[in-house]
Design a protein around this motif. Structure first.
Motif, PDB file in Angstrom:
ATOM      1  N   SER A  41       0.850  -1.186   0.000  1.00  0.00           N
ATOM      2  CA  SER A  41       0.000   0.000   0.000  1.00  0.00           C
ATOM      3  C   SER A  41       0.884   1.233   0.000  1.00  0.00           C
ATOM      4  CB  SER A  41      -0.937   0.016   1.215  1.00  0.00           C
ATOM      5  OG  SER A  41      -0.196   0.040   2.429  1.00  0.00           O
ATOM      6  N   SER A  43       1.013   5.763   0.351  1.00  0.00           N
ATOM      7  CA  SER A  43       0.411   7.044   0.724  1.00  0.00           C
ATOM      8  C   SER A  43       1.248   8.157   0.118  1.00  0.00           C
ATOM      9  CB  SER A  43       0.361   7.214   2.251  1.00  0.00           C
ATOM     10  OG  SER A  43      -0.425   6.213   2.861  1.00  0.00           O
ATOM     11  N   GLN A  44       0.578   9.177  -0.408  1.00  0.00           N
ATOM     12  CA  GLN A  44       1.304  10.323  -0.941  1.00  0.00           C
ATOM     13  C   GLN A  44       1.868  11.137   0.214  1.00  0.00           C
ATOM     14  OE1 GLN A  44      -1.011  12.795  -3.558  1.00  0.00           O
ATOM     15  NE2 GLN A  44       0.781  13.486  -4.679  1.00  0.00           N
TER      16      GLN A  44
END
Length: 233
Positions: A41, A43-44
């Motif tokens: 996964s 995340s920015q």
């Protein structure tokens, strides 16, 4: 176009967006993404969103002993973070595109950056400060570099000319203090070295380099010259 993994915590991975080669159809990016689970996964990183310094993240390096110490070379600067990307400091900018950054695999304090049209810059304090170590005698645009893992005093640099071909292939035996021009033949870059330009040094032999552009060659280099064997195209 860029990805880097923490050696000490391999679940931590950084990915950079943007295609910083100034081709007419280049994809404009929007900062960095980070994974804490080995890429399952992402995340920015919010500190890089809608920030011009992060529109094109060309390369990323991570301290092998500290997953929070990360540097990114972009089209306007070298950006450095000590807290995993929460905040950043611009540690180098001269108005040109910083298209590559590499670190000594045995000593992260020593780093090199390739700046389009300007040359090679070096840091010995982990990327905090930089000095120009270029004394190239030819005109050039993009620069691509590689260190020899078995002897990190040996550094190679591929320079492109205005037509995208090989302007010169340089070698340093003293960590960038001086350079020898090994010539411009064979021209593995073809006419697209501004975009296709890569090299890697054998981990066992500092004189053997795999180079690629429009063609792929195995190069044997010394301080005085080079010879190449075409692998494929």
């Amino acid at each position: 176009t860029a990805i880097a993994r923490s050696a000490s915590q391999p679940n931590v991975v950084y990915a950079g967006t943007g295609e910083g080669f100034y081709n007419s159809d280049a994809i404009v990016g929007d900062g960095l993404f980070k994974s804490m689970d080995g890429g399952e996964s992402w995340s920015q990183i919010l500190s890089t969103v809608n920030v011009s310094n992060f529109s094109y993240v060309n390369r990323i390096i991570v301290d092998p002993n500290d997953p929070d110490l990360v540097l990114a070379s972009t089209n306007s600067a070298i950006m450095r973070s000590t807290n995993g990307g929460d905040t950043w400091t611009s540690v180098f900018s001269n108005g040109s595109r910083v298209q590559q950054i590499i670190a000594n695999p045995h000593n992260f304090s020593t780093q090199y950056a390739a700046v389009n049209g300007s040359g090679v810059f070096k840091s010995t304090d982990g990327g905090v400060s930089w000095i120009d170590i270029s004394n190239f005698s030819v005109s050039f645009y993009r620069v691509e570099m590689a260190l020899a893992p078995s002897d990190t005093s040996i550094l190679y640099a591929t320079l492109t000319n205005s037509g995208g071909g090989l302007a010169a292939f340089y070698r340093s035996n003293d960590a960038g203090n001086s350079w020898a021009n090994l010539g411009s033949s064979p021209n593995w870059l073809g006419t697209q070295g501004w975009y296709d330009n890569t090299l890697v040094v054998s981990p066992a032999n500092p004189n053997e380099i795999i180079v690629g552009g429009l063609n792929l060659y195995r190069i044997t280099a010394t301080s005085h010259g080079m010879s190449g064997q075409k692998i494929t195209n």
